[in-house]
Design a protein around this motif. Structure first.
Motif, PDB file in Angstrom:
ATOM      1  N   ILE A 111      14.493  37.532  75.257  1.00  0.00           N
ATOM      2  CA  ILE A 111      15.823  37.700  75.844  1.00  0.00           C
ATOM      3  C   ILE A 111      16.393  36.337  76.211  1.00  0.00           C
ATOM      4  N   PHE A 112      17.641  36.099  75.826  1.00  0.00           N
ATOM      5  CA  PHE A 112      18.358  34.893  76.203  1.00  0.00           C
ATOM      6  C   PHE A 112      19.170  35.218  77.452  1.00  0.00           C
ATOM      7  N   LEU A 113      18.846  34.571  78.559  1.00  0.00           N
ATOM      8  CA  LEU A 113      19.561  34.804  79.818  1.00  0.00           C
ATOM      9  C   LEU A 113      20.606  33.703  79.985  1.00  0.00           C
ATOM     10  N   SER A 116      25.105  36.258  84.305  1.00  0.00           N
ATOM     11  CA  SER A 116      24.704  37.379  85.160  1.00  0.00           C
ATOM     12  C   SER A 116      24.726  38.708  84.407  1.00  0.00           C
ATOM     13  N   MET A 117      25.562  38.816  83.399  1.00  0.00           N
ATOM     14  CA  MET A 117      25.619  40.053  82.619  1.00  0.00           C
ATOM     15  C   MET A 117      24.321  40.251  81.822  1.00  0.00           C
ATOM     16  N   SER A 118      23.837  39.191  81.189  1.00  0.00           N
ATOM     17  CA  SER A 118      22.587  39.315  80.439  1.00  0.00           C
ATOM     18  C   SER A 118      21.415  39.557  81.382  1.00  0.00           C
ATOM     19  N   LEU A 119      21.432  38.974  82.571  1.00  0.00           N
ATOM     20  CA  LEU A 119      20.393  39.232  83.555  1.00  0.00           C
ATOM     21  C   LEU A 119      20.427  40.693  83.986  1.00  0.00           C
ATOM     22  N   GLY A 120      21.621  41.243  84.146  1.00  0.00           N
ATOM     23  CA  GLY A 120      21.780  42.643  84.528  1.00  0.00           C
ATOM     24  C   GLY A 120      21.263  43.619  83.482  1.00  0.00           C
ATOM     25  N   ASN A 121      21.204  43.191  82.236  1.00  0.00           N
ATOM     26  CA  ASN A 121      20.736  44.062  81.144  1.00  0.00           C
ATOM     27  C   ASN A 121      19.220  44.076  80.959  1.00  0.00           C
ATOM     28  N   VAL A 122      18.503  43.198  81.658  1.00  0.00           N
ATOM     29  CA  VAL A 122      17.059  43.077  81.461  1.00  0.00           C
ATOM     30  C   VAL A 122      16.352  44.405  81.715  1.00  0.00           C
ATOM     31  N   GLU A 123      16.604  45.028  82.845  1.00  0.00           N
ATOM     32  CA  GLU A 123      15.906  46.282  83.175  1.00  0.00           C
ATOM     33  C   GLU A 123      16.175  47.371  82.141  1.00  0.00           C
ATOM     34  N   LEU A 137      14.438  33.028  77.706  1.00  0.00           N
ATOM     35  CA  LEU A 137      14.926  31.724  77.273  1.00  0.00           C
ATOM     36  C   LEU A 137      16.270  31.459  77.919  1.00  0.00           C
ATOM     37  N   PRO A 138      16.592  30.249  78.355  1.00  0.00           N
ATOM     38  CA  PRO A 138      15.690  29.106  78.410  1.00  0.00           C
ATOM     39  C   PRO A 138      14.682  29.254  79.544  1.00  0.00           C
ATOM     40  N   GLY A 139      13.578  28.571  79.403  1.00  0.00           N
ATOM     41  CA  GLY A 139      12.469  28.699  80.340  1.00  0.00           C
ATOM     42  C   GLY A 139      12.523  27.760  81.532  1.00  0.00           C
ATOM     43  N   LEU A 140      13.620  27.067  81.703  1.00  0.00           N
ATOM     44  CA  LEU A 140      13.742  26.092  82.789  1.00  0.00           C
ATOM     45  C   LEU A 140      14.510  26.651  83.982  1.00  0.00           C
ATOM     46  N   MET A 141      14.275  27.903  84.304  1.00  0.00           N
ATOM     47  CA  MET A 141      15.019  28.548  85.390  1.00  0.00           C
ATOM     48  C   MET A 141      14.054  29.224  86.365  1.00  0.00           C
ATOM     49  N   PRO A 142      13.337  28.462  87.188  1.00  0.00           N
ATOM     50  CA  PRO A 142      12.343  29.077  88.079  1.00  0.00           C
ATOM     51  C   PRO A 142      12.904  30.201  88.950  1.00  0.00           C
ATOM     52  N   LYS A 143      14.108  30.034  89.455  1.00  0.00           N
ATOM     53  CA  LYS A 143      14.703  31.057  90.312  1.00  0.00           C
ATOM     54  C   LYS A 143      14.883  32.379  89.549  1.00  0.00           C
ATOM     55  N   ILE A 144      15.331  32.298  88.314  1.00  0.00           N
ATOM     56  CA  ILE A 144      15.545  33.493  87.494  1.00  0.00           C
ATOM     57  C   ILE A 144      14.204  34.068  87.044  1.00  0.00           C
ATOM     58  N   ILE A 145      13.254  33.207  86.688  1.00  0.00           N
ATOM     59  CA  ILE A 145      11.915  33.682  86.297  1.00  0.00           C
ATOM     60  C   ILE A 145      11.305  34.474  87.448  1.00  0.00           C
ATOM     61  N   ARG A 146      11.437  33.952  88.656  1.00  0.00           N
ATOM     62  CA  ARG A 146      10.907  34.635  89.851  1.00  0.00           C
ATOM     63  C   ARG A 146      11.573  35.996  90.023  1.00  0.00           C
ATOM     64  N   LYS A 147      12.891  36.032  89.867  1.00  0.00           N
ATOM     65  CA  LYS A 147      13.650  37.277  90.037  1.00  0.00           C
ATOM     66  C   LYS A 147      13.222  38.327  89.009  1.00  0.00           C
TER      67      LYS A 147
END
Length: 189
Positions: A111-113, A116-123, A137-147
């Motif tokens: 998944i390419f994040l 906020s819309m693409s993040l909302g579609n993850v679940e 992807l991208p993998g340089l987002m610790p805050k989003i990875i944690r979420k």
């Protein structure tokens, strides 16, 4: 998820993502690399690429979306299962992930994040595809990875733009099980 794949990633949380012959040769000669993401090839050569990875004693995951000559339909996954020794598939398409699971392959939904819309579609995508792993992807987002790691029990892989030890540690500390990188320097950290 099968314990053996999980164990391999815990042994070495760096996944070699290979995009050409040079990367393939390097990862096959590295004793540290346990899991390989194949990001190149075509219909004629993919079986040979997978064979080389398997002969090197590594687990092979084929990104079906990137193999020239394969389409975007479920039959592409059937081809990988029937004509290669691949252990699993990677795809951005939930329908291909579902088919891979039906065929007994390991599955990674990529998944390419981007917003906020693409993040909302993850679940929704996870519920639909039910992959073994989720690659962000991208993998340089610790805050989003944690979420994302907190929102699902599906193991998260951070990929894209991982270039040094700090990036690897940041992603793993944020909750990623592993990182994938096309950078051979990262493979040997």
């Amino acid at each position: 998820m099968d314990a053996s794949l999980f164990d391999l990633m815990e042994e070495n949380p760096v996944i070699a993502a290979v995009k050409d012959e040079k990367g393939l040769s390097l990862c096959c000669s590295s004793g540290e690399i346990r899991v390989v993401f194949v990001l190149f090839g075509d219909l004629v050569g993919i079986g040979g690429i997978v064979d080389r990875i398997k002969e090197a004693g590594k687990l092979a995951m084929v990104h079906v979306d990137l193999i020239e000559g394969l389409g975007s339909r479920e039959i592409a996954v059937d081809f990988i299962k029937t004509y290669t020794k691949a252990d699993g598939i990677i795809s951005t398409r939930p329908s291909l992930i579902k088919r891979g699971k039906e065929l007994g392959l390991y599955t990674t939904l990529r998944i390419f994040l981007l917003d906020s819309m693409s993040l909302g579609n993850v679940e929704r995508q996870l519920a639909s595809a039910r992959p073994d792993m989720l690659e962000i992807l991208p993998g340089l987002m610790p805050k989003i990875i944690r979420k994302v790691s907190k929102m699902t029990r599906v193991p998260v892989i951070a990929g894209g733009l991982i270039s040094d030890k700090e990036d690897v540690i940041g992603a793993l500390s944020a909750g990623a099980l592993a990182v994938s990188s096309t950078n051979p320097v990262v493979w040997n950290l």
